[in-house]
Scaffold this motif. Structure first.
Motif, PDB file in Angstrom:
ATOM      1  N   ARG A   1      -6.899 -14.961  17.378  1.00  0.00           N
ATOM      2  CA  ARG A   1      -5.997 -15.188  16.261  1.00  0.00           C
ATOM      3  C   ARG A   1      -5.948 -14.011  15.290  1.00  0.00           C
ATOM      4  O   ARG A   1      -5.629 -14.177  14.121  1.00  0.00           O
ATOM      5  N   GLN A   2      -6.239 -12.833  15.797  1.00  0.00           N
ATOM      6  CA  GLN A   2      -6.233 -11.639  14.964  1.00  0.00           C
ATOM      7  C   GLN A   2      -5.369 -10.577  15.612  1.00  0.00           C
ATOM      8  O   GLN A   2      -5.506 -10.273  16.804  1.00  0.00           O
ATOM      9  N   PHE A   3      -4.488  -9.977  14.801  1.00  0.00           N
ATOM     10  CA  PHE A   3      -3.564  -8.964  15.312  1.00  0.00           C
ATOM     11  C   PHE A   3      -3.572  -7.818  14.310  1.00  0.00           C
ATOM     12  O   PHE A   3      -3.385  -8.031  13.113  1.00  0.00           O
ATOM     13  N   ILE A   4      -3.795  -6.614  14.803  1.00  0.00           N
ATOM     14  CA  ILE A   4      -3.947  -5.458  13.919  1.00  0.00           C
ATOM     15  C   ILE A   4      -2.912  -4.403  14.271  1.00  0.00           C
ATOM     16  O   ILE A   4      -2.717  -4.097  15.460  1.00  0.00           O
ATOM     17  N   LEU A   5      -2.276  -3.856  13.266  1.00  0.00           N
ATOM     18  CA  LEU A   5      -1.321  -2.755  13.439  1.00  0.00           C
ATOM     19  C   LEU A   5      -1.961  -1.495  12.858  1.00  0.00           C
ATOM     20  O   LEU A   5      -2.446  -1.510  11.732  1.00  0.00           O
ATOM     21  N   SER A   6      -1.947  -0.415  13.632  1.00  0.00           N
ATOM     22  CA  SER A   6      -2.651   0.798  13.217  1.00  0.00           C
ATOM     23  C   SER A   6      -1.805   2.033  13.443  1.00  0.00           C
ATOM     24  O   SER A   6      -0.865   2.034  14.234  1.00  0.00           O
ATOM     25  N   SER A   7      -2.207   3.073  12.731  1.00  0.00           N
ATOM     26  CA  SER A   7      -1.682   4.399  12.993  1.00  0.00           C
ATOM     27  C   SER A   7      -2.777   5.419  12.670  1.00  0.00           C
ATOM     28  O   SER A   7      -3.528   5.231  11.718  1.00  0.00           O
ATOM     29  N   LYS A   8      -2.825   6.467  13.447  1.00  0.00           N
ATOM     30  CA  LYS A   8      -3.810   7.521  13.166  1.00  0.00           C
ATOM     31  C   LYS A   8      -3.275   8.474  12.106  1.00  0.00           C
ATOM     32  O   LYS A   8      -4.026   9.000  11.274  1.00  0.00           O
ATOM     33  N   LYS A   9      -1.957   8.737  12.145  1.00  0.00           N
ATOM     34  CA  LYS A   9      -1.343   9.655  11.182  1.00  0.00           C
ATOM     35  C   LYS A   9       0.037   9.145  10.812  1.00  0.00           C
ATOM     36  O   LYS A   9       0.965   9.188  11.625  1.00  0.00           O
ATOM     37  N   LEU A  10       0.196   8.700   9.583  1.00  0.00           N
ATOM     38  CA  LEU A  10       1.462   8.137   9.147  1.00  0.00           C
ATOM     39  C   LEU A  10       2.536   9.207   8.957  1.00  0.00           C
ATOM     40  O   LEU A  10       2.253  10.334   8.541  1.00  0.00           O
ATOM     41  N   LEU A  11       3.767   8.813   9.246  1.00  0.00           N
ATOM     42  CA  LEU A  11       4.935   9.643   8.992  1.00  0.00           C
ATOM     43  C   LEU A  11       5.749   9.019   7.861  1.00  0.00           C
ATOM     44  O   LEU A  11       5.636   7.820   7.592  1.00  0.00           O
ATOM     45  N   LEU A  12       6.604   9.835   7.238  1.00  0.00           N
ATOM     46  CA  LEU A  12       7.468   9.299   6.191  1.00  0.00           C
ATOM     47  C   LEU A  12       8.303   8.132   6.718  1.00  0.00           C
ATOM     48  O   LEU A  12       8.531   7.142   6.021  1.00  0.00           O
ATOM     49  N   LEU A  54       0.834  -1.191   0.000  1.00  0.00           N
ATOM     50  CA  LEU A  54       0.000   0.000   0.000  1.00  0.00           C
ATOM     51  C   LEU A  54       0.868   1.239   0.000  1.00  0.00           C
ATOM     52  O   LEU A  54       1.978   1.228   0.542  1.00  0.00           O
ATOM     53  N   VAL A  55       0.334   2.258  -0.644  1.00  0.00           N
ATOM     54  CA  VAL A  55       0.979   3.555  -0.725  1.00  0.00           C
ATOM     55  C   VAL A  55       0.027   4.556  -0.085  1.00  0.00           C
ATOM     56  O   VAL A  55      -1.119   4.679  -0.506  1.00  0.00           O
ATOM     57  N   GLN A  56       0.539   5.250   0.934  1.00  0.00           N
ATOM     58  CA  GLN A  56      -0.314   6.145   1.698  1.00  0.00           C
ATOM     59  C   GLN A  56       0.327   7.524   1.812  1.00  0.00           C
ATOM     60  O   GLN A  56       1.549   7.623   1.927  1.00  0.00           O
ATOM     61  N   PRO A  57      -0.470   8.583   1.813  1.00  0.00           N
ATOM     62  CA  PRO A  57       0.100   9.923   2.025  1.00  0.00           C
ATOM     63  C   PRO A  57       0.409  10.149   3.493  1.00  0.00           C
ATOM     64  O   PRO A  57      -0.195   9.529   4.388  1.00  0.00           O
ATOM     65  N   VAL A  58       1.360  11.024   3.733  1.00  0.00           N
ATOM     66  CA  VAL A  58       1.686  11.425   5.107  1.00  0.00           C
ATOM     67  C   VAL A  58       0.432  11.952   5.787  1.00  0.00           C
ATOM     68  O   VAL A  58      -0.350  12.703   5.204  1.00  0.00           O
ATOM     69  N   GLY A  59       0.237  11.543   7.033  1.00  0.00           N
ATOM     70  CA  GLY A  59      -0.897  12.024   7.798  1.00  0.00           C
ATOM     71  C   GLY A  59      -2.141  11.172   7.682  1.00  0.00           C
ATOM     72  O   GLY A  59      -3.118  11.388   8.406  1.00  0.00           O
ATOM     73  N   SER A  60      -2.112  10.191   6.801  1.00  0.00           N
ATOM     74  CA  SER A  60      -3.285   9.325   6.626  1.00  0.00           C
ATOM     75  C   SER A  60      -3.230   8.189   7.648  1.00  0.00           C
ATOM     76  O   SER A  60      -2.177   7.890   8.208  1.00  0.00           O
ATOM     77  N   PRO A  61      -4.366   7.529   7.902  1.00  0.00           N
ATOM     78  CA  PRO A  61      -4.365   6.416   8.856  1.00  0.00           C
ATOM     79  C   PRO A  61      -3.883   5.124   8.212  1.00  0.00           C
ATOM     80  O   PRO A  61      -3.765   5.007   6.996  1.00  0.00           O
ATOM     81  N   LEU A  62      -3.599   4.153   9.076  1.00  0.00           N
ATOM     82  CA  LEU A  62      -3.089   2.862   8.611  1.00  0.00           C
ATOM     83  C   LEU A  62      -3.767   1.738   9.373  1.00  0.00           C
ATOM     84  O   LEU A  62      -4.010   1.852  10.587  1.00  0.00           O
ATOM     85  N   ASN A  76       4.373   6.293  16.644  1.00  0.00           N
ATOM     86  CA  ASN A  76       2.979   6.636  16.404  1.00  0.00           C
ATOM     87  C   ASN A  76       2.178   5.443  15.905  1.00  0.00           C
ATOM     88  O   ASN A  76       1.126   5.624  15.292  1.00  0.00           O
ATOM     89  N   LEU A  77       2.657   4.234  16.162  1.00  0.00           N
ATOM     90  CA  LEU A  77       1.915   3.044  15.791  1.00  0.00           C
ATOM     91  C   LEU A  77       1.289   2.428  17.027  1.00  0.00           C
ATOM     92  O   LEU A  77       1.772   2.623  18.149  1.00  0.00           O
ATOM     93  N   SER A  78       0.226   1.672  16.824  1.00  0.00           N
ATOM     94  CA  SER A  78      -0.395   0.942  17.919  1.00  0.00           C
ATOM     95  C   SER A  78      -0.823  -0.422  17.404  1.00  0.00           C
ATOM     96  O   SER A  78      -0.891  -0.647  16.192  1.00  0.00           O
ATOM     97  N   ALA A  79      -1.064  -1.335  18.314  1.00  0.00           N
ATOM     98  CA  ALA A  79      -1.504  -2.670  17.931  1.00  0.00           C
ATOM     99  C   ALA A  79      -2.679  -3.071  18.801  1.00  0.00           C
ATOM    100  O   ALA A  79      -2.828  -2.608  19.934  1.00  0.00           O
ATOM    101  N   SER A  80      -3.511  -3.943  18.242  1.00  0.00           N
ATOM    102  CA  SER A  80      -4.642  -4.455  19.004  1.00  0.00           C
ATOM    103  C   SER A  80      -4.847  -5.922  18.663  1.00  0.00           C
ATOM    104  O   SER A  80      -4.478  -6.390  17.577  1.00  0.00           O
ATOM    105  N   ARG A  81      -5.416  -6.627  19.623  1.00  0.00           N
ATOM    106  CA  ARG A  81      -5.705  -8.046  19.420  1.00  0.00           C
ATOM    107  C   ARG A  81      -7.153  -8.268  19.865  1.00  0.00           C
ATOM    108  O   ARG A  81      -7.417  -8.692  20.992  1.00  0.00           O
ATOM    109  N   PRO A  82      -8.088  -8.001  18.967  1.00  0.00           N
ATOM    110  CA  PRO A  82      -9.494  -8.115  19.342  1.00  0.00           C
ATOM    111  C   PRO A  82      -9.985  -9.558  19.459  1.00  0.00           C
ATOM    112  O   PRO A  82     -10.953  -9.823  20.180  1.00  0.00           O
ATOM    113  N   GLN A  83      -9.338 -10.465  18.767  1.00  0.00           N
ATOM    114  CA  GLN A  83      -9.680 -11.880  18.851  1.00  0.00           C
ATOM    115  C   GLN A  83      -8.413 -12.696  19.030  1.00  0.00           C
ATOM    116  O   GLN A  83      -7.306 -12.213  18.778  1.00  0.00           O
TER     117      GLN A  83
END
Lengths: 115, 115
Positions: B72-83, B11-19, B63-70
């Motif tokens: 066998r599921q692991f999610i990596l997130s960011s609210k605002k991406l940096l270069l 994936l290609v994302q602009p700076v400041g976008s979520p992930l 500025n990354l975070s992770a969650s494990r809602p189930q």
């Protein structure tokens, strides 16, 4: 600070050559040392070493660990173009109170085997 | 048999976008789950690991975070991406924290480019 240092960082050889990849480490609470091969995407497991001086072998690949001098080598004999990959060394680090905490990876050695 | 799925692959994302990167494991229960990042010329850097639902350990402040809602599921997130978030992200799992048994199995990876 925990460190895993691999050398060389890159290596170009011809088919049929034998190569030796090096991995030295300074990790508290050492548990084991692992080698992975990464071709394009996911690293795949090669060896896990826990005892000094006992060679692990799989086909043309072999590896040995020296826990006194804190290093391991990965040997590949009669290299083939399919051996071209990044080879990653990782050290399993334990908790002070026992149990396994995490793996600490080196930067990898990029091996290119030319026909 | 156990399998690990990771998406998206690129994936290609602009700076400041979520992930949001997602990883799921099949064929096992209560796995230990990991997110690693591999930047160009560097080894695998452990970002987060989880030993159970809702249990997340962070290795590197960022500025990354992770969650494990189930399980066998692991999610990596960011609210605002940096270069500097650009890189190759790998999800991995293992079955045990016992000594010498922390052999990771990796997903195929997600290549993130932040522009």
């Amino acid at each position: 600070e925990d460190k895993v240092v691999q050398s060389p960082l890159s290596l170009v050889v011809h088919e049929g050559d034998t190569v030796t990849l090096n991995c030295s480490y300074e990790v508290t609470n050492f548990r084991s040392l692992l080698w992975y091969k990464q071709e394009k995407k996911a690293p795949t497991f090669l060896f896990m070493l826990t005892s000094s001086g006992i060679e692990k072998k799989s086909g043309r690949l072999s590896s040995i660990l020296d826990k006194k001098e804190l290093f391991s080598i990965l040997n590949i004999t009669a290299t083939q173009t399919g051996d071209s990959a990044i080879y990653l060394c990782a050290v399993e680090k334990g908790w002070d109170q026992g149990g396994s905490e995490k793996l600490v990876f080196g930067k990898g050695t990029k091996l290119t085997v030319n026909p | 048999s156990q399998t690990i799925h990771q998406w998206p692959a690129t994936l290609v994302q602009p700076v400041g976008s979520p992930l949001s990167l997602e990883c799921t494991v099949e064929g096992t229960s209560n796995p230990n789950l990991y997110w690693y990042r591999q930047a160009a010329g560097r080894g695998l850097q452990l970002l987060f690991y989880s030993v159970g639902i809702g249990q997340i350990s962070s290795e590197v402040p960022q500025n990354l975070s992770a969650s494990r809602p189930q399980d066998r599921q692991f999610i990596l997130s960011s609210k605002k991406l940096l270069l500097s978030d650009s890189g190759f992200y790998l999800c991995a799992w293992s079955t045990s924290w016992t000594v010498g048994a922390n052999v990771l199995t990796f997903g195929a990876g997600s290549r993130l480019t932040v522009l």
